[in-house]
Write an enzyme that holds these catalytic residues in place. Structure first.
Site, PDB file in Angstrom:
ATOM      1  N   ARG A  22       0.832  -1.209   0.000  1.00 23.65           N
ATOM      2  CA  ARG A  22       0.000   0.000   0.000  1.00 23.65           C
ATOM      3  C   ARG A  22       0.867   1.260   0.000  1.00 23.65           C
ATOM      4  O   ARG A  22       0.586   2.220  -0.706  1.00 23.65           O
ATOM      5  CB  ARG A  22      -0.919   0.015   1.219  1.00 23.65           C
ATOM      6  CG  ARG A  22      -2.187  -0.763   1.009  1.00 23.65           C
ATOM      7  CD  ARG A  22      -3.286  -0.216   1.888  1.00 23.65           C
ATOM      8  NE  ARG A  22      -4.563  -0.816   1.541  1.00 23.65           N
ATOM      9  CZ  ARG A  22      -5.715  -0.492   2.127  1.00 23.65           C
ATOM     10  NH1 ARG A  22      -5.741   0.404   3.083  1.00 23.65           N
ATOM     11  NH2 ARG A  22      -6.827  -1.067   1.758  1.00 23.65           N
ATOM     12  N   ALA A 205     -25.659   4.566  11.854  1.00 23.70           N
ATOM     13  CA  ALA A 205     -26.876   3.786  12.109  1.00 23.70           C
ATOM     14  C   ALA A 205     -28.097   4.518  11.551  1.00 23.70           C
ATOM     15  O   ALA A 205     -28.962   3.914  10.918  1.00 23.70           O
ATOM     16  CB  ALA A 205     -27.033   3.531  13.607  1.00 23.70           C
ATOM     17  N   LEU A 207     -28.155   6.756   9.090  1.00 27.37           N
ATOM     18  CA  LEU A 207     -28.107   6.760   7.620  1.00 27.37           C
ATOM     19  C   LEU A 207     -28.571   5.419   7.076  1.00 27.37           C
ATOM     20  O   LEU A 207     -29.394   5.341   6.158  1.00 27.37           O
ATOM     21  CB  LEU A 207     -26.685   7.080   7.139  1.00 27.37           C
ATOM     22  CG  LEU A 207     -26.222   8.512   7.377  1.00 27.37           C
ATOM     23  CD1 LEU A 207     -24.719   8.648   7.142  1.00 27.37           C
ATOM     24  CD2 LEU A 207     -26.984   9.489   6.486  1.00 27.37           C
ATOM     25  N   CYS A 256     -18.546   0.231   6.186  1.00 25.89           N
ATOM     26  CA  CYS A 256     -18.871   0.846   7.476  1.00 25.89           C
ATOM     27  C   CYS A 256     -20.277   0.570   8.013  1.00 25.89           C
ATOM     28  O   CYS A 256     -20.427   0.275   9.197  1.00 25.89           O
ATOM     29  CB  CYS A 256     -18.638   2.347   7.394  1.00 25.89           C
ATOM     30  SG  CYS A 256     -16.890   2.741   7.213  1.00 25.89           S
ATOM     31  N   ARG A 413     -30.868  -0.182  -8.890  1.00 19.37           N
ATOM     32  CA  ARG A 413     -30.589   1.183  -8.412  1.00 19.37           C
ATOM     33  C   ARG A 413     -31.593   2.194  -8.954  1.00 19.37           C
ATOM     34  O   ARG A 413     -31.449   3.402  -8.691  1.00 19.37           O
ATOM     35  CB  ARG A 413     -29.175   1.604  -8.823  1.00 19.37           C
ATOM     36  CG  ARG A 413     -28.081   0.760  -8.199  1.00 19.37           C
ATOM     37  CD  ARG A 413     -27.851   1.132  -6.754  1.00 19.37           C
ATOM     38  NE  ARG A 413     -26.968   0.176  -6.095  1.00 19.37           N
ATOM     39  CZ  ARG A 413     -26.540   0.308  -4.854  1.00 19.37           C
ATOM     40  NH1 ARG A 413     -26.897   1.352  -4.143  1.00 19.37           N
ATOM     41  NH2 ARG A 413     -25.774  -0.593  -4.314  1.00 19.37           N
TER      42      ARG A 413
HETATM   43  N1  LIG Z   1     -13.615   3.934   4.472  1.00 15.71           N
HETATM   44  C1  LIG Z   1     -14.363   4.924   4.874  1.00 15.71           C
HETATM   45  O1  LIG Z   1     -15.054   5.568   4.112  1.00 15.71           O
HETATM   46  C2  LIG Z   1     -14.397   5.332   6.323  1.00 15.71           C
HETATM   47  C3  LIG Z   1     -15.116   6.473   6.709  1.00 15.71           C
HETATM   48  C4  LIG Z   1     -15.146   6.821   8.046  1.00 15.71           C
HETATM   49  C5  LIG Z   1     -14.490   6.047   8.966  1.00 15.71           C
HETATM   50  N2  LIG Z   1     -13.818   4.934   8.591  1.00 15.71           N
HETATM   51  C6  LIG Z   1     -13.142   4.152   9.614  1.00 15.71           C
HETATM   52  O2  LIG Z   1     -11.731   4.287   9.451  1.00 15.71           O
HETATM   53  C7  LIG Z   1     -11.066   3.080   9.809  1.00 15.71           C
HETATM   54  C8  LIG Z   1     -10.192   2.616   8.655  1.00 15.71           C
HETATM   55  O3  LIG Z   1     -11.032   2.356   7.529  1.00 15.71           O
HETATM   56  P1  LIG Z   1     -10.424   2.110   6.086  1.00 15.71           P
HETATM   57  O4  LIG Z   1     -11.586   1.952   5.164  1.00 15.71           O
HETATM   58  O5  LIG Z   1      -9.385   3.126   5.777  1.00 15.71           O
HETATM   59  O6  LIG Z   1      -9.708   0.697   6.337  1.00 15.71           O
HETATM   60  P2  LIG Z   1      -8.539  -0.005   5.501  1.00 15.71           P
HETATM   61  O7  LIG Z   1      -8.570  -1.429   5.901  1.00 15.71           O
HETATM   62  O8  LIG Z   1      -8.675   0.354   4.058  1.00 15.71           O
HETATM   63  O9  LIG Z   1      -7.177   0.675   6.027  1.00 15.71           O
HETATM   64  C9  LIG Z   1      -6.617   0.415   7.267  1.00 15.71           C
HETATM   65  C10 LIG Z   1      -5.097   0.397   7.122  1.00 15.71           C
HETATM   66  O10 LIG Z   1      -4.498   0.250   8.412  1.00 15.71           O
HETATM   67  C11 LIG Z   1      -3.314  -0.512   8.262  1.00 15.71           C
HETATM   68  N3  LIG Z   1      -2.874  -1.031   9.566  1.00 15.71           N
HETATM   69  C12 LIG Z   1      -3.429  -2.036  10.299  1.00 15.71           C
HETATM   70  N4  LIG Z   1      -2.744  -2.204  11.451  1.00 15.71           N
HETATM   71  C13 LIG Z   1      -1.749  -1.290  11.458  1.00 15.71           C
HETATM   72  C14 LIG Z   1      -0.715  -0.957  12.378  1.00 15.71           C
HETATM   73  N5  LIG Z   1      -0.593  -1.600  13.543  1.00 15.71           N
HETATM   74  N6  LIG Z   1       0.139   0.050  12.077  1.00 15.71           N
HETATM   75  C15 LIG Z   1       0.002   0.718  10.895  1.00 15.71           C
HETATM   76  N7  LIG Z   1      -0.961   0.448   9.986  1.00 15.71           N
HETATM   77  C16 LIG Z   1      -1.828  -0.535  10.261  1.00 15.71           C
HETATM   78  C17 LIG Z   1      -3.722  -1.575   7.262  1.00 15.71           C
HETATM   79  O11 LIG Z   1      -2.599  -2.174   6.655  1.00 15.71           O
HETATM   80  C18 LIG Z   1      -4.578  -0.764   6.272  1.00 15.71           C
HETATM   81  O12 LIG Z   1      -3.808  -0.269   5.204  1.00 15.71           O
HETATM   82  C19 LIG Z   1     -12.166   2.101  10.202  1.00 15.71           C
HETATM   83  O13 LIG Z   1     -12.334   2.125  11.588  1.00 15.71           O
HETATM   84  C20 LIG Z   1     -13.397   2.670   9.527  1.00 15.71           C
HETATM   85  O14 LIG Z   1     -14.583   2.315  10.201  1.00 15.71           O
HETATM   86  C21 LIG Z   1     -13.735   4.585   7.292  1.00 15.71           C
END
Ligand SMILES: NC(=O)c1ccc[n+]([C@@H]2O[C@H](COP(=O)([O-])OP(=O)(O)OC[C@H]3O[C@@H](n4cnc5c(N)ncnc54)[C@H](O)[C@@H]3O)[C@@H](O)[C@H]2O)c1
Length: 439
Positions: A22, A205, A207, A256, A413
């Site tokens: 990544r 929740a 939404l 999510c 859709r």
């Molecule tokens: N995707 C969204 O639209 C969105 C929106 C709001 C909130 N969130 C929240 O954000 C968080 C992340 O979501 P995401 O979609 O980006 O997930 P994701 O899985 O795409 O990304 C998470 C990243 O964290 C890395 N990671 C894991 N353990 C690690 C560590 N110990 N040290 C460093 N890096 C580490 C993983 O390798 C991965 O690249 C979740 O809690 C999610 O609920 C996501």
């Protein structure tokens, strides 16, 4: 982080990840995710004040503020399996921070977490004799995939929760200062840390609940010849309700909504609130029902068998403008179609690689085709899974000619011109509207 670096040139932002592929992708011309507008920003500021690195320890040492944004998926094992948040990555990060830190830091919870997680974070960070002081803040992320850049540039609100101690408030003010570089002050709101953690789960929740509510009514429309679009318009014009998130569909997806709902349900159960848990669980169940109902409608329309038929899915991403397929309804629909022994063709402008990975175990039964017209050729039916704009502008006359007859369209859709398709010769099955058939 790219937005913060973009708006605040005076800060140096380093993104670290345990996944080297990544990080390599973030440093290349092909970013690991598709998000409209993101490429331009990253390319402009990468190497200026935005850096991507696998040097986690060094990243922790150098930072005075750490945003923890690791994944928090649903547990796949043990207590709370299939419901509770799996906090192993979160806890591992907390330990890493504790071990590498040599100076005072603000730790920002950016991941979506169960309420009270900050307490666990505090306990882990202060569990050794290490004299370093940490302040924990909650700053949930409300941006949605596909509109991420717009949502970050002009957010409805930025929420920052802190402990209500002098140190907590000082840390909170530091984070407010960062956002104040581009977000109007009145949109930056502060609260106690538990309210902040809970607000994110509750937003998602609510939404998801709106989508499940309109989808539940779509099934009633199909029985009564009411039209869900007309009902949604009438309901949405009530200024107390508003018109957003009232499009009936094959169901919601994304990484999510389901995860956060299940998390909320699990939390309620843990606190002994069975009725409240059941209430929110209903939102998830309606979503599962909507996906299965889509398949049952398909079966009903096609003489109760899909065996030997060829079906093309238009779109695989969980929504338009993203390549993300996590929890996409298309995954469930694909598996059910293959289970019914139909041949499956999948097309999507951005999500084919993810689709292939999601369906790796049934790959033999699925074809992946980039071009939608090519994908539909020789098929009995098209099922629209994702509301990509391009699908509304295709030459359906030509597509019809290349398909087997009778030809069907199941518009999961409600984005296509149903009357026009019917005139071309298709049998059209929208969600929550009377079907248009030639039988
Ligand atoms: N995707 C969204 O639209 C969105 C929106 C709001 C909130 N969130 C929240 O954000 C968080 C992340 O979501 P995401 O979609 O980006 O997930 P994701 O899985 O795409 O990304 C998470 C990243 O964290 C890395 N990671 C894991 N353990 C690690 C560590 N110990 N040290 C460093 N890096 C580490 C993983 O390798 C991965 O690249 C979740 O809690 C999610 O609920 C996501």
């Amino acid at each position: 982080m790219a937005m913060i670096a973009h708006k605040c040139p005076q800060y140096r932002v380093t993104v670290v990840d345990t996944n080297p592929e990544r990080i390599t992708a973030w440093n290349s011309d092909t970013l690991p995710i598709y998000e409209p507008g993101l490429d331009e920003i990253v390319k402009k500021i990468r190497g200026r004040n935005l850096f991507f690195s696998t040097q986690i320890e060094q990243g922790i040492k150098e930072a005075s503020i750490i945003f923890v944004s690791v994944n928090t998926p649903i547990k796949t094992f043990g207590t709370g399996v299939g419901m509770a948040a799996d906090l192993q990555y979160w806890e591992k990060t907390a330990r890493q921070i504790r071990e590498a830190s040599q100076s005072q830091k603000i730790i920002v919870e950016k991941s979506t977490l169960p309420v009270k997680t900050a307490l666990a974070m505090e306990r882990i960070l202060t569990a050794t004799a290490n004299e370093v002081h940490f302040d924990i803040l909650s700053n949930p992320e409300f941006m949605a995939e596909g509109t991420g850049i717009k949502d970050l540039e002009t957010p409805d609100r930025v929420l920052i929760g802190s402990r209500e101690t002098p140190e907590g408030i000082k840390a909170r003010d530091e984070l407010v200062e960062i956002y104040a570089n581009w977000v109007p002050r009145e949109r930056i709101i502060t609260s106690n840390i538990w309210s902040s953690e809970l607000s994110k789960l509750v937003s998602n929740a609510f939404l998801a609940q709106r989508i499940s509510s309109i989808n539940a009514i779509s099934s009633l429309c199909e029985k009564t010849e009411a039209d869900i679009t007309e009902v949604a318009r009438a309901v949405g014009m009530d200024s107390r309700l508003g018109d957003k998130f009232l499009n009936a569909s094959v169901g919601f997806g994304g990484s999510c909504f389901k995860k956060d709902l299940l998390n909320l349900v699990y939390l309620c159960r843990q606190y002994g609130l069975k009725e409240v848990a059941d209430y929110w669980d209903g939102v998830v169940r309606i979503n599962d029902y909507q996906k299965e109902r889509f398949i049952l409608n398909m079966l009903g329309a096609m003489f109760n068998t899909l065996a030997g038929k060829r079906i093309c899915l238009f779109g695989f991403a969980f929504k338009a403008d993203t390549g993300d397929t996590r929890e996409s309804p298309a995954i469930y629909v694909s598996r059910r179609i293959v289970e019914e022994r139909a041949e499956l063709v999948i097309t999507d402008p951005r999500a084919l690689a993810n689709a292939e990975a999601d369906l790796a175990d049934i790959q033999g039964a699925v074809a992946f085709v980039e071009d939608p017209c090519e994908a539909a050729a020789g098929c009995d039916a098209i099922a629209v899974m994702t509301e990509w704009d391009i699908y509304a502008t295709l030459d359906f006359k030509k597509i019809y000619e290349t398909m087997r007859k009778p030809a069907y369209i199941f518009d999961g859709r409600n984005i296509l011109a149903h009357e026009d398709l019917f005139k071309i010769g298709f049998n059209v099955f929208p969600v929550g509207k009377p079907p248009l058939t030639h039988f």
